[in-house]
Design a protein around this motif. Structure first.
Motif, short mmCIF file in Angstrom:
data_model
loop_
_atom_site.label_atom_id
_atom_site.label_comp_id
_atom_site.label_asym_id
_atom_site.label_seq_id
_atom_site.Cartn_x
_atom_site.Cartn_y
_atom_site.Cartn_z
N THR A 28 0.84 -1.19 0.00
CA THR A 28 0.00 0.00 0.00
C THR A 28 0.88 1.24 0.00
OG1 THR A 28 -0.14 -0.06 2.40
CG2 THR A 28 -1.92 -1.11 1.18
N GLN A 29 0.46 2.22 -0.78
CA GLN A 29 1.18 3.48 -0.85
C GLN A 29 0.35 4.56 -0.19
OE1 GLN A 29 1.83 4.26 -4.96
NE2 GLN A 29 3.57 2.87 -5.12
N ARG A 30 1.06 5.49 0.42
CA ARG A 30 0.36 6.63 0.99
C ARG A 30 -0.14 7.51 -0.15
NH1 ARG A 30 1.89 8.45 6.56
NH2 ARG A 30 2.78 6.59 7.49
N PRO A 31 -1.33 8.10 0.02
CA PRO A 31 -1.83 8.98 -1.03
C PRO A 31 -0.95 10.23 -1.12
CG PRO A 31 -3.26 9.05 0.88
CD PRO A 31 -2.25 7.98 1.14
N PRO A 32 -0.86 10.82 -2.31
CA PRO A 32 -0.04 12.03 -2.44
C PRO A 32 -0.63 13.17 -1.62
CG PRO A 32 -1.29 11.64 -4.44
CD PRO A 32 -1.50 10.45 -3.55
#
Length: 113
Positions: A28-32
């Motif tokens: 999972t990536q953090r949202p920009p």
């Protein structure tokens, strides 16, 4: 990342095939994040800018006054960093509030690098 097949059953189905499910866990990536900025103009009163910063960004009077001076002296200042939805909402609130009070104050957002 190593994928390991998980067997649902040792029994084969009607076609004689063995059912296999591969489980992967996407990272999972953090949202920009987005910077919300106020831009200087020659018409909006300084007191109004301080009020906007207190009301929409939850800053105290001293913090708001300092940021207002940065906007006045440098032409713009970052007033907060938020997710896209929150940044968009704050920009809309500030622009609507300024328009309703007949001030040309500009508020923009930009993706953080």
């Amino acid at each position: 990342m190593l994928l390991q097949p998980l067997m649902m059953s040792d029994k084969s189905d009607d076609d004689g095939d063995t059912s296999v499910i591969t489980a992967t866990r996407p990272k999972t990536q953090r949202p920009p994040l987005y910077k919300v900025m106020l831009l200087n103009d020659d018409y909006t009163p300084m007191e109004f800018v301080v009020h906007v910063l207190e009301r929409f960004f939850g800053l105290n009077h001293a913090e708001s006054f300092e940021i207002m001076l940065v906007v006045h002296k440098k032409g713009l200042a970052i007033v907060g960093v938020f997710s896209h939805e929150i940044a968009e909402t704050k920009v809309g609130q500030v622009m609507d509030f300024a328009r309703r009070h007949q001030h040309p104050l500009q508020c923009t957002m930009e993706r953080e690098e």
